[in-house]
Design a protein around this motif. Structure first.
Motif, short mmCIF file in Angstrom:
data_model
loop_
_atom_site.label_atom_id
_atom_site.label_comp_id
_atom_site.label_asym_id
_atom_site.label_seq_id
_atom_site.Cartn_x
_atom_site.Cartn_y
_atom_site.Cartn_z
N LEU A 509 3.63 15.31 -5.90
CA LEU A 509 3.67 14.13 -4.78
C LEU A 509 4.01 12.56 -5.87
O LEU A 509 4.03 12.63 -6.56
CB LEU A 509 2.05 14.26 -4.58
N ALA A 510 4.90 12.71 -5.40
CA ALA A 510 5.39 10.81 -5.27
C ALA A 510 4.84 10.09 -3.84
O ALA A 510 5.30 10.36 -3.09
CB ALA A 510 7.29 10.93 -5.30
N ILE A 511 3.93 8.96 -4.62
CA ILE A 511 3.91 8.39 -3.72
C ILE A 511 4.47 6.99 -3.41
O ILE A 511 4.95 7.12 -4.62
CB ILE A 511 2.30 7.56 -3.59
N SER A 512 4.49 6.36 -1.74
CA SER A 512 4.62 5.19 -1.92
C SER A 512 3.12 4.43 -2.18
O SER A 512 2.31 4.81 -2.69
CB SER A 512 5.11 4.84 -1.04
N ASN A 513 4.05 2.56 -2.54
CA ASN A 513 3.05 1.70 -2.37
C ASN A 513 1.61 1.63 -1.07
O ASN A 513 2.37 0.78 -0.94
CB ASN A 513 3.52 0.49 -3.43
N SER A 514 1.73 2.36 -0.75
CA SER A 514 0.54 2.99 0.38
C SER A 514 -0.35 3.18 0.41
O SER A 514 -0.86 4.27 0.04
CB SER A 514 1.64 3.10 1.32
N THR A 515 -1.70 3.20 0.83
CA THR A 515 -3.15 3.65 1.51
C THR A 515 -3.09 5.14 1.95
O THR A 515 -3.72 6.02 1.23
CB THR A 515 -3.88 3.10 2.23
N PHE A 516 -2.14 5.64 3.16
CA PHE A 516 -1.60 6.64 3.51
C PHE A 516 -1.26 8.09 2.45
O PHE A 516 -2.49 8.54 2.14
CB PHE A 516 -0.17 6.09 4.19
N SER A 517 -0.77 7.71 1.23
CA SER A 517 -0.41 8.52 0.35
C SER A 517 -1.21 8.74 -0.33
O SER A 517 -1.27 9.75 -1.16
CB SER A 517 1.34 8.71 0.30
N PHE A 518 -1.51 7.44 -1.07
CA PHE A 518 -2.36 7.63 -2.01
C PHE A 518 -4.09 8.53 -1.93
O PHE A 518 -4.17 8.79 -2.58
CB PHE A 518 -3.08 5.81 -2.58
N VAL A 519 -4.29 7.84 -0.45
CA VAL A 519 -5.28 8.58 -0.13
C VAL A 519 -4.74 10.29 0.17
O VAL A 519 -6.06 10.94 -0.84
CB VAL A 519 -6.52 8.35 1.41
N ALA A 520 -3.61 10.41 0.34
CA ALA A 520 -3.30 12.14 -0.03
C ALA A 520 -3.47 12.87 -0.93
O ALA A 520 -3.92 13.91 -1.60
CB ALA A 520 -2.25 11.84 0.76
N GLY A 521 -3.60 11.43 -2.30
CA GLY A 521 -3.79 12.29 -3.20
C GLY A 521 -4.72 12.56 -3.70
O GLY A 521 -4.85 13.13 -4.93
N LEU A 522 -5.85 11.62 -3.10
CA LEU A 522 -6.95 12.64 -3.81
C LEU A 522 -7.45 13.37 -3.07
O LEU A 522 -7.89 13.32 -3.92
CB LEU A 522 -7.36 11.02 -2.77
N LEU A 523 -6.92 13.93 -2.06
CA LEU A 523 -7.11 14.97 -1.10
C LEU A 523 -6.39 15.84 -1.96
O LEU A 523 -6.72 17.27 -2.00
CB LEU A 523 -6.99 14.59 0.25
N ASN A 524 -4.84 16.00 -2.07
CA ASN A 524 -4.42 16.74 -3.09
C ASN A 524 -5.19 18.20 -4.40
O ASN A 524 -5.04 17.25 -5.15
CB ASN A 524 -3.00 16.01 -2.95
N GLN A 525 -5.38 18.91 -3.60
CA GLN A 525 -6.29 19.98 -4.76
C GLN A 525 -4.72 20.57 -5.50
O GLN A 525 -5.34 21.65 -6.11
CB GLN A 525 -7.43 20.88 -4.54
N THR A 526 -3.84 20.79 -5.30
CA THR A 526 -2.91 21.91 -5.49
C THR A 526 -1.51 21.03 -6.56
O THR A 526 -1.08 21.47 -7.10
CB THR A 526 -1.57 22.12 -4.72
N ALA A 527 -1.63 19.82 -6.71
CA ALA A 527 0.02 19.01 -7.11
C ALA A 527 -0.74 19.38 -8.82
O ALA A 527 -1.65 19.07 -8.98
CB ALA A 527 -0.01 17.58 -6.71
N ARG A 528 -0.02 19.02 -9.35
CA ARG A 528 0.20 19.26 -11.11
C ARG A 528 1.38 17.98 -11.06
O ARG A 528 0.79 17.99 -12.80
CB ARG A 528 1.09 20.69 -11.70
N ARG A 529 1.36 17.43 -10.93
CA ARG A 529 2.19 16.15 -11.06
C ARG A 529 2.26 14.90 -10.38
O ARG A 529 2.80 15.28 -8.52
CB ARG A 529 3.62 16.51 -11.85
N PHE A 530 1.64 13.62 -10.61
CA PHE A 530 1.77 12.86 -9.09
C PHE A 530 2.22 11.45 -10.23
O PHE A 530 2.12 11.24 -11.20
CB PHE A 530 0.32 12.66 -9.33
N VAL A 531 2.96 10.87 -8.90
CA VAL A 531 3.82 9.84 -9.64
C VAL A 531 3.86 8.37 -8.71
O VAL A 531 3.97 9.20 -7.51
CB VAL A 531 5.34 10.65 -10.01
#
Length: 552
Positions: A509-531
Motif C-alpha cells: 500500500l502506497a498512500i497519499s497525504n490524505s485521511t482517506f488512504s491513511f484510514v484504509a491503511g489502519l483497516l488493512n490487515q493483509t499488506a506487508r509494506r506501507f509507504v
C-alpha cells in the motif's frame, strides 16, 4: 536625500558611510531602507541582518528585519527575529501584531492565539485587537473564549457588524441557533450590501435558520446569498437542507451536488448526498434505543460535517472506542456508516453542551490519563498520532466491517482484484480538492520511482490506482494499472468505496497525504509494506499506520 527622493545619491553616501565605519549599523540600515524603496526585499533583508548583527540590542532593527522576512515569506527567520525583538521590548505592539500574523499564516489560528492575546492585553481599547483574538479562537474551536473576546469588542463598538457575525457563528457552533439568528440578522442589517463580508453574513444566517427549522426563511436567505455569490457552498447547502426537509429529494440532491462542486472537500453536502442516495437503495438498521442514563451520554451531532469519508471514520471510530472504554452511550445523526457498516447508534436526544476537541484532551482521556468527559456534544477531527489508538486496533477494525448490504460488494471487489494477480499493489493519488497548505500533493514521479525499484521482486503483481483523477493512469501505463471502473459499477452515494476497499485489502500500500488512504491503511490487515510520501525527502518512505501522524 532619501527623504527628498534623491535615492541614488543617498545610496552612494550610505555606502561610503558603511565603508568608512564598518562597525556602525547606520549605513547598512540606510541601504536597507533604499532596497525597500526599490522593492528589493532580498537585498533589504541582507542589509538589515548585517545591521542587526552589529547592534543586536537595537530592538527596532531586529523588528524591521522580522517584518521584512515575514513580507518576503521567510517564515522561520521572521519568527526568530520578531521573538528576539520582543524579548528586547516586550511591550512593542507592532512586534506582537507582526508575530501574530506571521504565525497565523504559517501554522494556523491555534498556534497564533497566544500572540493575538498579548496584542489584546496591550491594546485593551482597540476593537480590532479583541476582534482578531475572537476570530482566531473561533477558528481554533475555542468557542466560549472566542465569545468572550467578541463580546468585549461589541462593548467597545456595539455596531461592529463583523463582531456580531463572528458571535453569531459562535452561537451556532455551540447549539444556540435562535441566538445565532438574532445576532446574524442584526449583523446583516448593519453591514452594507456591497461589502465583501455581506455574503458571509447572509450565508451564515441561512444556515442558522436551517438549524432552527425555519425552512422558508432559510430558502430566502440561501437564494439571496447565491445571487450575491453563485459559487457559495453554504448557500446551496441551506437550500438543499430545506428541500430535503420538505421531501423534495431530487431538488435536494441537485443542490447538494452544486454545493459539492463549489467545495469538494467539505463534509456536510457529501454526507447528505450519500445518505439520500444510499437510503433509496438500502435500509439502515434502526437506531438502538437507550434508557438515557444520567451522566453517561456522549453526542457527536456534527458527525458527517467535519471532513469527508476518511475523516468521518476517524471521528466515529475514536468516539466509539471512547464510549465503549468509559461505558458511555454514543449518540450520532444519520451518516454513511449507518448504511455501509450497519452502525445503529441512538440518534441524538436532548441537546448537550458543545465541546471541541481543542478544549479537552480526549486522547489522554481514552487511556485514563486525564478525567473522562461525558454529557457533552463533541466536535473535532481526531487526526492525532495513532499510537494512542494502537491498543484498540482490533476493536477499531471490527467497527468498520462491511455491513449486510455492503459485504457482497466488498467481497466481489476483492475477488475481482485478486483475479488479476497474486500481489495487489495499491496506490492512492488524490488530486481534486487538494494542493494547498498541509494538504499538499505528492507528484506521481515519486510513486513511479518507488514502483520501478519494487516491481521486479513481486510475485505476479497487479497495480490498482485509487484516484479522483483517472487521467493519471497514463503515467503508469507500463504497469497496466486497473481503476475502479474495471471492478464493476460504482455504488451510488458511495462511489468512493471501490477505491477505499481496494486500499484496505492490498498486499502493498502506497498512500497519499490524505485521511482517506491513511484510514484504509489502519483497516488493512493483509499488506506487508506501507509507504507514504515524505515532503522533505521528496520520496515515498515506509511507515507504520498504527504509529504515525495522520497528516504530514
Amino acid at each position: 536625500m532619501l527623504a527628498s527622493g534623491r535615492i541614488g545619491a543617498a545610496a552612494m553616501y550610505f555606502r561610503c558611510f558603511a565603508a568608512l565605519s564598518p562597525g556602525e549599523p547606520a549605513g547598512l540600515l540606510g541601504l536597507g531602507h533604499i532596497a525597500v524603496r526599490n522593492d528589493a526585499p532580498g537585498s533589504a533583508i541582507t542589509m538589515f541582518a548585517r545591521a542587526a548583527a552589529l547592534a543586536p540590542d537595537l530592538g527596532r532593527v531586529v523588528l524591521d528585519l522580522g517584518r521584512l522576512c515575514a513580507h518576503d515569506g521567510r517564515t522561520d527567520r521572521a519568527v526568530t527575529a520578531l521573538r528576539t525583538a520582543l524579548a528586547l521590548d516586550p511591550g512593542c505592539v507592532e512586534g506582537w501584531i507582526a508575530l501574530a500574523m506571521v504565525i497565523h499564516a504559517a501554522q494556523g489560528p491555534a498556534v497564533s492565539a497566544a500572540a493575538f492575546r498579548r496584542v489584546a492585553r496591550l491594546l485593551p481599547e482597540m476593537v480590532s485587537a479583541h476582534l482578531n483574538l475572537g476570530s482566531v479562537l473561533f477558528d481554533s474551536g475555542c468557542w466560549p473564549n472566542a465569545g468572550t473576546s467578541l463580546r468585549h469588542a461589541l462593548v467597545l463598538d456595539p455596531a461592529q457588524a463583523y463582531a456580531l457575525f463572528q458571535l453569531g457563528r459562535v452561537a451556532r457552533r455551540i447549539g444556540q441557533a435562535n441566538a445565532a439568528c438574532r445576532l446574524l440578522d442584526r449583523a446583516a442589517r448593519l453591514e452594507p450590501a456591497t461589502s465583501p463580508v455581506a455574503a458571509d453574513i447572509v450565508a451564515e444566517l441561512a444556515l442558522a435558520l436551517r438549524d432552527e427549522g425555519r425552512w422558508q426563511d432559510a430558502i430566502r436567505y440561501g437564494r439571496r446569498t447565491a445571487a450575491l455569490v453563485p459559487e457559495r457552498y453554504d448557500a446551496h447547502l441551506a437550500l438543499a437542507a430545506a428541500a430535503e426537509a420538505e421531501g423534495r429529494t431530487a431538488q435536494a440532491l441537485a443542490a447538494y451536488e452544486r454545493a459539492i462542486r463549489c467545495h469538494p472537500g467539505f463534509g456536510e453536502a457529501f454526507t447528505r448526498r450519500a445518505v439520500l442516495q444510499l437510503r433509496q437503495r438500502w435500509e439502515a438498521p434502526p437506531p438502538r434505543s437507550v434508557a438515557g442514563r444520567s451522566g453517561r451520554r456522549l453526542a457527536a451531532t456534527e458527525l458527517g460535517c467535519n471532513g469527508r469519508f476518511g475523516n468521518q471514520l476517524l471521528q466515529y471510530g475514536f468516539l466509539r472506542l471512547y464510549a465503549a472504554r468509559h461505558d458511555l452511550d454514543l449518540e450520532v445523526p444519520e451518516w454513511v456508516g449507518c448504511y455501509l457498516y450497519d452502525c445503529d447508534d441512538p440518534l441524538p436526544g436532548a441537546p448537550l453542551p458543545r465541546a471541541s476537541e481543542e478544549g479537552h484532551d480526549f486522547f489522554a482521556s481514552l487511556s485514563g490519563v486525564v478525567p473522562v468527559r461525558a454529557e457533552c456534544d463533541v466536535t473535532g477531527y481526531f487526526c492525532r498520532h495513532t499510537a494512542a489508538l494502537a491498543p484498540y486496533r482490533t476493536d477499531f477494525r471490527r467497527i468498520f466491517t462491511p455491513g449486510r448490504y455492503l459485504w457482497p460488494r466488498a467481497d466481489a471487489i476483492e475477488h475481482r482484484l485478486r483475479a488479476r494477480g497474486r500481489t495487489v499493489v495499491a496506490l492512492h493519488l488524490r488530486r481534486g480538492d487538494y494542493g494547498w497548505g498541509r494538504f499538499w500533493i505528492a507528484p506521481e514521479e515519486w510513486y513511479l520511482t518507488w514502483l520501478e525499484r519494487l516491481w521486479a521482486d513481486l510475485d505476479s503483481p497487479v497495480l490498482y490506482l485509487a484516484t479522483d483523477a483517472p487521467e493519471l493512469a497514463g503515467a503508469f501505463a507500463s504497469f497496466s494499472p486497473i481503476l475502479a471502473t474495471d471492478l464493476g459499477e460504482p455504488l451510488a452515494g458511495a462511489e468512493f468505496f471501490t477505491d477505499f476497499h481496494a486500499l484496505c485489502v492490498a498486499d502493498v500500500l502506497a498512500i497519499s497525504n490524505s485521511t482517506f488512504s491513511f484510514v484504509a491503511g489502519l483497516l488493512n490487515q493483509t499488506a506487508r509494506r506501507f509507504v507514504r510520501p515524505d515532503r522533505h525527502r521528496r520520496m515515498l518512505v515506509p511507515y507504520n499506520p498504527w504509529d504515525a501522524e495522520v497528516l504530514l
